[in-house]
Write a protein that holds these residues in place. Structure first.
Motif, short mmCIF file in Angstrom:
data_model
loop_
_atom_site.label_atom_id
_atom_site.label_comp_id
_atom_site.label_asym_id
_atom_site.label_seq_id
_atom_site.Cartn_x
_atom_site.Cartn_y
_atom_site.Cartn_z
N ILE A 21 0.67 -1.48 0.05
CA ILE A 21 -0.07 -0.24 -0.13
C ILE A 21 1.04 1.37 -0.32
O ILE A 21 0.74 2.19 -0.34
N LEU A 22 1.45 0.94 0.75
CA LEU A 22 2.98 2.61 1.10
C LEU A 22 3.15 2.61 -0.32
O LEU A 22 3.96 3.53 -1.06
N ARG A 23 3.48 1.45 -1.11
CA ARG A 23 4.45 1.38 -2.59
C ARG A 23 3.33 2.16 -3.48
O ARG A 23 3.75 3.52 -3.89
N TYR A 24 2.66 1.76 -3.70
CA TYR A 24 1.77 2.25 -4.32
C TYR A 24 1.12 3.65 -4.54
O TYR A 24 1.07 3.96 -5.52
N ARG A 37 10.63 8.85 -18.14
CA ARG A 37 11.94 8.73 -18.23
C ARG A 37 12.14 8.12 -17.34
O ARG A 37 13.42 7.02 -17.84
N PHE A 38 12.39 8.72 -16.40
CA PHE A 38 13.55 8.01 -15.10
C PHE A 38 12.13 7.86 -14.27
O PHE A 38 11.75 8.22 -14.04
N PRO A 39 12.19 5.98 -13.55
CA PRO A 39 11.33 5.45 -12.58
C PRO A 39 11.45 6.68 -11.21
O PRO A 39 12.24 5.57 -10.14
N LEU A 40 11.67 7.86 -10.93
CA LEU A 40 11.41 7.60 -9.49
C LEU A 40 11.30 7.26 -8.59
O LEU A 40 11.89 7.12 -7.93
N ALA A 41 9.84 6.82 -9.18
CA ALA A 41 9.49 6.78 -7.88
C ALA A 41 10.68 4.84 -7.14
O ALA A 41 10.52 5.26 -5.93
N THR A 42 10.13 4.07 -8.31
CA THR A 42 10.55 2.83 -7.94
C THR A 42 12.20 3.47 -7.17
O THR A 42 13.10 2.60 -6.67
N PHE A 43 12.85 4.09 -7.59
CA PHE A 43 14.77 4.43 -7.51
C PHE A 43 14.24 4.89 -5.97
O PHE A 43 14.66 4.63 -5.39
N LEU A 44 13.57 6.15 -5.63
CA LEU A 44 13.26 6.32 -4.41
C LEU A 44 12.94 5.28 -3.53
O LEU A 44 13.34 4.96 -2.37
N ILE A 45 12.05 4.37 -3.94
CA ILE A 45 11.56 3.00 -2.69
C ILE A 45 12.31 2.26 -2.57
O ILE A 45 12.58 1.97 -1.66
N ASN A 46 12.94 1.62 -3.51
CA ASN A 46 13.42 0.93 -3.76
C ASN A 46 15.43 0.81 -2.70
O ASN A 46 15.89 0.65 -2.08
N GLY A 76 7.01 -5.59 1.06
CA GLY A 76 6.29 -5.48 -0.36
C GLY A 76 6.67 -4.42 -0.66
O GLY A 76 5.58 -3.49 -1.51
N PHE A 77 7.43 -3.82 0.62
CA PHE A 77 7.92 -2.03 -0.41
C PHE A 77 8.40 -1.94 -1.64
O PHE A 77 8.10 -1.32 -2.32
N THR A 78 9.42 -2.75 -1.49
CA THR A 78 10.84 -2.59 -2.54
C THR A 78 10.09 -3.22 -3.56
O THR A 78 9.41 -3.69 -3.27
N THR A 79 10.86 -3.06 -4.74
CA THR A 79 10.29 -3.60 -5.97
C THR A 79 10.93 -4.09 -7.33
O THR A 79 11.66 -3.28 -8.46
#
Length: 126
Positions: A21-24, A37-46, A76-79
């Protein structure tokens, strides 16, 4: 708690639900402000997830906390699977530089923040 039992599964599942839920939520929030172009959310989450897992490990969190926060919530949070998919998608969209930059930055940040989190957690637990 170290044994495979129903309570352990409960803690992992509950933590995983919160992490997802937090990741989403973070992805939705940041995607509205990102060109794509740059997946900022995934980068910050990981990066954040790696730091938190390192901190928990260094701090010496007990079994129940580690199952809930580490295995469950950070799992569940990291991707990582999303990370790999995004590298291939970005490259396939004709942006090999961005794909490479994203891969190098994410791996560098993950290793650095994981070490930092572990060192801080270890320092605070002593």
């Amino acid at each position: 708690m170290g044994d495979y039992n129903g309570l352990a599964l409960f803690f992992v599942g509950l933590g995983g639900g919160f992490g997802a839920i937090l990741r989403y939520s973070i992805t939705r929030l940041l995607s509205a402000h990102n060109g794509g172009r740059f997946p900022l959310a995934t980068f910050l989450i990981n990066s954040l997830g790696t730091f938190c897992l390192g901190f928990l490990s260094g701090f010496g969190a007990g079994d129940a906390k580690l199952l809930f926060l580490g295995t469950g919530m950070m799992g569940g949070f990291t991707t990582f699977s999303t990370f790999n998919h995004e590298i291939l998608r970005i490259h396939g969209d004709g942006h090999p530089y961005h794909a490479g930059l994203y891969a190098v930055l994410t791996l560098s940040a993950g290793l650095t923040l994981g070490f930092l989190g572990m060192a801080i957690g270890y320092g605070l637990s002593r």
